[in-house]
Design an enzyme around this catalytic site. Structure first.
Site, PDB file in Angstrom:
ATOM      1  N   TRP A 292      -3.259   2.310   4.904  1.00  0.00           N
ATOM      2  CA  TRP A 292      -1.896   2.291   4.977  1.00  0.00           C
ATOM      3  C   TRP A 292      -1.491   2.299   6.078  1.00  0.00           C
ATOM      4  O   TRP A 292      -0.654   1.777   7.064  1.00  0.00           O
ATOM      5  CB  TRP A 292      -0.810   2.959   3.738  1.00  0.00           C
ATOM      6  CG  TRP A 292      -1.630   2.188   2.204  1.00  0.00           C
ATOM      7  CD1 TRP A 292      -2.156   2.698   1.344  1.00  0.00           C
ATOM      8  CD2 TRP A 292      -1.881   0.793   2.052  1.00  0.00           C
ATOM      9  NE1 TRP A 292      -2.684   1.608   0.507  1.00  0.00           N
ATOM     10  CE2 TRP A 292      -1.651   0.881   0.696  1.00  0.00           C
ATOM     11  CE3 TRP A 292      -1.286  -0.734   2.835  1.00  0.00           C
ATOM     12  CZ2 TRP A 292      -2.182  -0.708  -0.048  1.00  0.00           C
ATOM     13  CZ3 TRP A 292      -1.822  -1.546   2.034  1.00  0.00           C
ATOM     14  CH2 TRP A 292      -1.880  -1.201   0.799  1.00  0.00           C
TER      15      TRP A 292
ATOM     16  N   ASP B 291       6.241   7.748   4.841  1.00  0.00           N
ATOM     17  CA  ASP B 291       5.721   6.405   3.295  1.00  0.00           C
ATOM     18  C   ASP B 291       5.605   7.055   2.817  1.00  0.00           C
ATOM     19  O   ASP B 291       4.118   8.302   2.572  1.00  0.00           O
ATOM     20  CB  ASP B 291       4.277   4.990   4.246  1.00  0.00           C
ATOM     21  CG  ASP B 291       4.260   4.998   3.481  1.00  0.00           C
ATOM     22  OD1 ASP B 291       4.661   4.758   1.474  1.00  0.00           O
ATOM     23  OD2 ASP B 291       2.845   3.949   3.361  1.00  0.00           O
TER      24      ASP B 291
ATOM     25  N   LYS C  83       4.048   2.541  -7.426  1.00  0.00           N
ATOM     26  CA  LYS C  83       2.880   3.444  -7.694  1.00  0.00           C
ATOM     27  C   LYS C  83       3.799   3.949  -8.122  1.00  0.00           C
ATOM     28  O   LYS C  83       2.856   4.819  -9.052  1.00  0.00           O
ATOM     29  CB  LYS C  83       2.534   3.522  -6.164  1.00  0.00           C
ATOM     30  CG  LYS C  83       2.629   2.599  -5.400  1.00  0.00           C
ATOM     31  CD  LYS C  83       0.825   2.258  -5.119  1.00  0.00           C
ATOM     32  CE  LYS C  83      -0.077   1.240  -4.183  1.00  0.00           C
ATOM     33  NZ  LYS C  83       0.131   1.200  -2.900  1.00  0.00           N
TER      34      LYS C  83
HETATM   35  C1  LIG Z   1       0.563   0.379  -1.509  1.00  0.00           C
HETATM   36  C2  LIG Z   1       0.666   1.044  -1.023  1.00  0.00           C
HETATM   37  C3  LIG Z   1       1.286   0.293   0.383  1.00  0.00           C
HETATM   38  C4  LIG Z   1       1.061  -1.091   0.287  1.00  0.00           C
HETATM   39  O1  LIG Z   1       2.592  -1.615  -0.942  1.00  0.00           O
HETATM   40  P1  LIG Z   1       3.431  -3.038  -0.542  1.00  0.00           P
HETATM   41  O2  LIG Z   1       4.216  -2.741  -1.404  1.00  0.00           O
HETATM   42  O3  LIG Z   1       2.323  -3.488  -1.451  1.00  0.00           O
HETATM   43  O4  LIG Z   1       3.216  -3.169   0.284  1.00  0.00           O
HETATM   44  C5  LIG Z   1       1.818   0.972   1.652  1.00  0.00           C
HETATM   45  N1  LIG Z   1       1.530   2.483   1.435  1.00  0.00           N
HETATM   46  C6  LIG Z   1       0.986   2.993   0.824  1.00  0.00           C
HETATM   47  C7  LIG Z   1       0.641   4.787   0.745  1.00  0.00           C
HETATM   48  C8  LIG Z   1       0.253   2.556  -0.257  1.00  0.00           C
HETATM   49  O5  LIG Z   1       0.555   3.256  -1.713  1.00  0.00           O
END
Ligand SMILES: *Cc1c(COP(=O)(O)O)cnc(C)c1O
Length: 354
Positions: A100, A167, A191
């Site tokens: 990511w 993030d 998540k």
């Molecule tokens: C799943 C994830 C993403 C991507 O998320 P989307 O909503 O599918 O774009 C980005 N960063 C992390 C840490 C993730 O676990």
């Protein structure tokens, strides 16, 4: 029968959230309308998004500190570019701690220079780099708090002179932190916060409006703030379901309440991984994620038997990400410790019969 869902995302949500969300599909708060058909401009929905935005800031301890919470579209992946669009004038610093982060770096490079200040790529991202220097002439520093795929998690964050962007997709609302150290936090809801289809952005307003470029409205945080997170039609159902989950979390004692449970769940599973000679952990111990433990079978352990056992135990979603292999048992907020115990029992049974 309901499965023990260890899926990395979309995630397990509390049973009561599923029930309330289903009821709202038939009749949303006695409005005589489904949450799926109600106008996003209706009073009933405006109060939902207002409460959700306020509750996020309350749970993070960020009320009245100059932050705004937004519910946007496009996933965390869209934030990879939106962050850079809004904040990157010349140069930004990034750590590379996995897939990511790498994707965030790739997007940011479209807007300016990216300095990769640290990387754990040398060991397939099984640790968190610690000592690095963030150049003070950068526009911001970006990191990923929890590396969903590798099962590593930052336990502390560097003190920065530049805005700190994080993030937090896979550990948002899971542990207590001083959230005021961050200037911008983003997280795809699916998540740990709600269903797929909505992305949380928490931003300190004072960092905005500093780049010279023109920013298209949909990409511009300031536009979304001015429009109270309703510049265009929000993901009505996903925002509502996220609100239900935030309310559930508040009832449990907020982030401190859930952190206690999350820590116990993680200890239960990691203790078994470390004790059981048929398994070995993937991530460095000090960097282990409390959300996404990753582990492999020890040499000689029979994969077919283990896979059969956990499937029979009604467990779902513990296959590791294709880039790591092995197993990953994601244990987001809503996962009960009883489900973790089921997995641990399976691991012990596997040892006994091997
Ligand atoms: C799943 C994830 C993403 C991507 O998320 P989307 O909503 O599918 O774009 C980005 N960063 C992390 C840490 C993730 O676990």
């Amino acid at each position: 029968m309901k499965k023990h869902n260890f899926s990395a995302g979309p995630c397990i949500l509390p049973q009561e959230v599923f029930e309330k969300a289903s009821a709202a599909i038939m009749d949303f708060n006695n409005t005589g309308l489904s949450i799926l058909e109600i106008s996003h401009r209706s009073e009933a929905f405006v109060s939902v998004i207002e409460e959700a935005r306020a509750l996020v800031l309350e749970l993070l301890g960020l009320q009245d500190k100059g932050y705004q919470a937004l519910f946007l579209h496009g996933g965390a992946s869209m934030q990879f570019l939106m962050v850079a669009y809004n904040l990157l004038e010349k140069k930004a610093a990034y750590t590379n701690t996995g897939t990511w982060s790498s994707k965030a770096i790739k997007e940011a490079k479209l807007f300016g220079e990216v300095v990769e200040v640290a990387s754990s790529k040398d060991k397939n991202f099984n640790y968190i780099p610690k000592d690095y220097i963030i150049p003070t002439d950068t526009d911001y520093f970006h990191c990923t708090s929890n590396n969903t795929i590798y099962g590593t998690q930052m336990k502390t964050f560097p003190k920065t002179q530049v805005p700190l962007v994080c993030d937090m997709s896979s550990d948002i609302l899971s542990r207590t932190l001083d959230f005021s150290q961050f200037d911008l936090i983003y997280a795809g809801a699916q998540k740990n916060m709600g269903p797929a289809g909505v992305t949380l952005v928490v931003v300190k307003e004072e960092i905005l409006g500093k780049v010279a470029r023109q920013i298209p409205s949909m990409m511009n945080y300031q536009v979304h703030i001015e429009k109270d997170s309703m510049f265009n039609t929000p993901s009505v159902f996903a925002v509502y379901t996220s609100l239900l989950n935030l309310q559930w979390l508040k009832k449990l004692g907020g982030i401190a309440g859930i952190e206690d449970k999350n820590t116990k769940k993680a200890a239960l599973l990691y203790d078994e991984i470390d004790r059981n000679p048929l398994f070995k952990g993937f991530a460095e111990k000090e960097d282990r994620s409390i959300m996404n433990p990753t582990f492999n079978l020890a040499e000689g352990a029979d994969k077919t038997t283990f896979d059969k056992l956990w499937k029979e135990a009604n467990i779902n979603g513990i296959n590791g990400h294709r880039s790591v292999g092995g197993y990953r048992a994601s244990m987001y907020n809503a996962m009960p410790i009883e489900s973790v115990q089921v997995l641990v029992d399976v691991m012990q049974h596997f040892e006994k019969i091997s």
